[in-house]
Structure formats: C-alpha cells, structure tokens
Design an enzyme around this catalytic site. Structure first.
Site, PDB file in Angstrom:
ATOM      1  N   SER A 152      10.384  -5.755  -6.576  1.00 38.91           N
ATOM      2  CA  SER A 152      10.036  -4.565  -6.953  1.00 38.91           C
ATOM      3  C   SER A 152      10.464  -3.756  -6.778  1.00 38.91           C
ATOM      4  O   SER A 152      11.353  -3.622  -5.154  1.00 38.91           O
ATOM      5  CB  SER A 152       8.248  -4.448  -6.590  1.00 38.91           C
ATOM      6  OG  SER A 152       8.377  -3.308  -7.552  1.00 38.91           O
ATOM      7  N   TYR A 168       0.061  -2.222  -1.605  1.00 36.93           N
ATOM      8  CA  TYR A 168       1.371  -2.260  -2.703  1.00 36.93           C
ATOM      9  C   TYR A 168       2.858  -2.364  -2.706  1.00 36.93           C
ATOM     10  O   TYR A 168       3.803  -4.026  -2.239  1.00 36.93           O
ATOM     11  CB  TYR A 168       1.654  -2.360  -3.835  1.00 36.93           C
ATOM     12  CG  TYR A 168       2.458  -3.336  -4.578  1.00 36.93           C
ATOM     13  CD1 TYR A 168       2.560  -4.369  -5.339  1.00 36.93           C
ATOM     14  CD2 TYR A 168       3.685  -2.511  -6.165  1.00 36.93           C
ATOM     15  CE1 TYR A 168       3.254  -5.236  -6.555  1.00 36.93           C
ATOM     16  CE2 TYR A 168       4.234  -2.611  -7.075  1.00 36.93           C
ATOM     17  CZ  TYR A 168       4.224  -3.902  -7.289  1.00 36.93           C
ATOM     18  OH  TYR A 168       4.926  -4.901  -7.809  1.00 36.93           O
TER      19      TYR A 168
END
Ligand code: 8X3
Length: 258
Positions: free
Chosen positions: A143, A156
């Site tokens: 990501s 995250y």
C-alpha cells in the site's frame, strides 16, 4: 485439471476487490488460478464462473493467519498441480483509523497478523514450489501506507511497512534464485469492502474516504498492474510500483470536488 504447461497463479484474498479482479485478469492471461480466501462460497463461485468461461480455476478456503492450514494448502497444491509459478499476496486490510493515543492494540495485532504474518506464511510455504518452477514470482500487494504515514493510520501504516520490508528483504535474500519479488503499492482504491471493513460496517465513514474524489482507482486498475508486472519477461523484476489515482498526490493530499 491443469493442462500441461499451464502456469499456476495463487491469489490470496480472492473473494472480492483487488484479489478477485486479479484472479480474473490472470485467468484471462492464461494462468490456472488458485483462488484462496476465508469465504469458501465466494471463491467457489468465482472459480465456477471462470471455469464456465473456459478458464482454469480452483478454489481453496484458506485463512492465511492459520499456519497449519497454509502448510496443508501448500501440500495439497503439490499433490494436485504440476507447479506453482506465481503467488499474489493480496489478502490484507485495515481495521480502525484511531490516533496512536487511543488505538486498540487488538486492532494493531490483527492487522499485523493478516498483512505481515499471513504474507509470511504463504510466502514461506510456497517458496520451495516457486523456486522449483524455475521461474517463480512473488507479488506482495502492500500500500502507499507502506511508504508514508498519515494521521489515524498508524496501525495499518505500521503493518504495511512490515509487508514492504518483507518484500525488500526477501528480494535481497533470494537473489540468484529463479524467483522475482514484486511489490505493488496501491493508493486510494475504491472497492466494495476495504473502507467498510476498516470502519466496521459504518457506510457513512466508508463513503467519506472517497467523498468528492472524481475517480479513485478501481480493483481492476490494480489487477491490471499486477498482471502486467508478472507477465514481463523473466529477467525483468518490477521491484516496486506505487499506483495512485490522478486526484491523489500523497496519502494526505487528495483533490476533492465537494
Ligand atoms: C489503502 C491506502 O490510504 O487507505 O491501502 O492507507 S490508505
């Protein structure tokens, strides 16, 4: 059944979003796709759809955080398929968007379990087969959160940094073997489940993530990128691709037409 010579691609998290789109595109590119996810009904339905369309697809229910289950999956593949050529580590996700001061350690632990340990499990279990194929590719879908932080994202972001480090380190360690390590780092991708799962079903909070953004990326955009990377000639290793929508200049700089 796999026709002799058909390359095999395993996709984790193939029940929806980027994983399902990637399975579709790799099948269309001529791979026998092995679709794995926790939700058996979803991967079975997609495998049936792909098979009906003339592609080769197999479904396997799998929780990548369960190491004995991952090892059993690898053994089942070794029994049933002639090789494993591609592993797309796509399964992952975010849980919560709380500040460091109040974030739930259980959320952090779960994100690390899925995004890092789960990826470690599948990669360790399938690396021997990928190496034995003589031309293997490990894809890690990280990501943009694996490369820079943002407020409310620390759990995250930390987990995706872990996935990025796994990719970078593995590439160093296995250089000289016939296995490529590719990291795809998507930015804002609008899928059915990512933001909804992050906000535990709160549809309004999930919708706010994409509010006013003309064209967030789609699962198909990332599937296209993954398929492109794995279908490059064997000697070409796409180390890292950061992919964002045009409206997103950084994790925190997004153009919204509100
Ligand atoms: C998803 C990107 O911006 O939600 O991996 O962290 S972001």
């Amino acid at each position: 059944m796999t026709a002799a010579g058909t390359p095999v691609a395993v996709v984790t998290g193939a029940s929806s979003g980027i994983g399902a789109a990637t399975a579709r595109q790799l099948a269309a590119a001529g791979y026998h796709v092995v679709l794995t996810a926790r939700r058996k009904d979803r991967v079975e339905a997609l495998a049936a759809e792909l098979t009906a369309a003339g592609h080769q697809a197999t479904a396997y229910a799998l929780d990548i955080t369960d190491r004995p289950a991952v090892d059993a999956f690898a053994a089942a593949l070794a029994d049933r398929l002639p090789s494993v050529d591609v592993l797309v580590n796509n399964a992952g996700g975010a849980l919560g968007a709380d500040p460091v001061a109040t974030g739930d350690p259980a959320d952090w632990r779960q994100m690390f379990e899925v995004n890092v340990i789960g990826t470690l499990h599948t990669t360790q279990a399938l690396l021997p087969a990928l190496t034995a194929s003589g031309d293997g590719t490990v894809v890690i879908v990280s990501s943009t959160a694996g490369h820079a932080t943002y407020e409310g994202g620390a759990g995250y972001v930390a987990a995706k940094h872990g996935a990025h480090v796994l990719a970078e380190t593995l590439r160093l360690e296995i250089v000289g073997t016939p296995v490529r390590v590719v990291e795809i780092a998507p930015g804002m991708v609008k899928t059915d489940e990512f933001a909804t799962a992050r906000f535990r079903g709160d549809a309004e909070k999930a919708a706010n993530v994409y509010a006013g953004v003309a064209e967030p990326l789609t699962a198909e955009d990332i599937a296209d990128t993954i398929t492109w990377a794995v279908t490059r000639p064997s000697h070409v290793n796409i180390d890292l691709l950061v992919v964002r929508p045009r409206a997103q200049a950084s994790n925190t700089k997004v153009h919204r037409e509100l």
